[in-house]
Scaffold this active site. Structure first.
Site, PDB file in Angstrom:
ATOM      1  N   CYS A   1       0.831  -1.199   0.000  1.00 40.06           N
ATOM      2  CA  CYS A   1       0.000   0.000   0.000  1.00 40.06           C
ATOM      3  C   CYS A   1       0.873   1.259   0.000  1.00 40.06           C
ATOM      4  O   CYS A   1       1.770   1.386  -0.814  1.00 40.06           O
ATOM      5  CB  CYS A   1      -0.979  -0.066   1.174  1.00 40.06           C
ATOM      6  N   ASP A   2       0.624   2.189   0.908  1.00 41.20           N
ATOM      7  CA  ASP A   2       1.367   3.447   0.886  1.00 41.20           C
ATOM      8  C   ASP A   2       2.829   3.292   1.279  1.00 41.20           C
ATOM      9  O   ASP A   2       3.624   4.204   1.047  1.00 41.20           O
ATOM     10  CB  ASP A   2       0.683   4.502   1.761  1.00 41.20           C
TER      11      ASP A   2
END
Length: 193
Positions: A103-104
């Site tokens: 993800c991030d």
């Protein structure tokens, strides 16, 4: 016991590493999960779980052996204070210690140039380019749930099961047919629709 470090920040996405940490901590694997953060203050996940880090970057001895660094996503990757994690990632790559980001956390890696030489994925190519202004790895981007390339594993935010499968394979925790069955169970469930 071999250590696997999970990097936690305030607002870390607790579910993104939960499948794999549960498997790593099972008796008989030879692995144990330890958490590391930028400081020793408790970190609260997106789901409201409070975790006291085992290690912090301020006091961390880079002589502490670990077999992999897992970096969940979350809300903290745009904060300046968390950019100091770069030195732990650099150390990991220098020592050929696998790094797994989802993800991030992939956006964080992209912004610091860690994706430029490896096949990788993230939340999307457009997201990476927009949110990581220093990202230059477009030609190595693969539109997939999880991508494994050498010592790097990356996944998008909806790829927690694929991410975990790739980590379990990389660390030789579960292999072959057993790994396929594990993946099918967590991806498709007991009841087929």
């Amino acid at each position: 016991m071999k250590n696997v470090l999970v990097l936690i920040t305030d607002g870390f996405a607790d579910w993104e590493a939960s499948y794999v940490t549960a498997e790593l901590n099972k008796p008989g694997t030879g692995y144990q999960v330890k958490t590391i953060a930028i400081d020793s203050h408790p970190k609260t996940s997106m789901g409201g779980l409070t975790v006291i880090p085992n290690y912090n970057l301020q006091d961390f001895s880079f002589k502490v052996p670990f077999e992999m660094l897992i970096i969940p996503g979350g809300t903290g990757w745009k904060e300046d204070k968390n950019q100091q994690v770069k030195k732990l990632v650099e150390f990991s790559f220098e020592k050929d210690i696998p790094v797994a980001a989802i993800c991030d956390a992939t956006t964080f890696l992209g912004n610091h140039g860690f994706l430029n030489k490896h096949a990788h994925t993230g939340n999307s190519l457009s997201y990476l380019k927009e949110e990581a202004p220093n990202y230059e790895g477009e030609e190595k981007y693969i539109n997939a749930q999880s991508v494994r390339d050498g010592c790097l594993i990356t996944a998008n935010g909806s790829g927690a099961v694929e991410f975990s499968r790739d980590i379990l394979s990389k660390l030789d925790i579960i292999e072959g047919e057993e790994l396929r069955e594990w993946y099918d169970l967590f991806k498709k469930g007991f009841i087929k629709s």
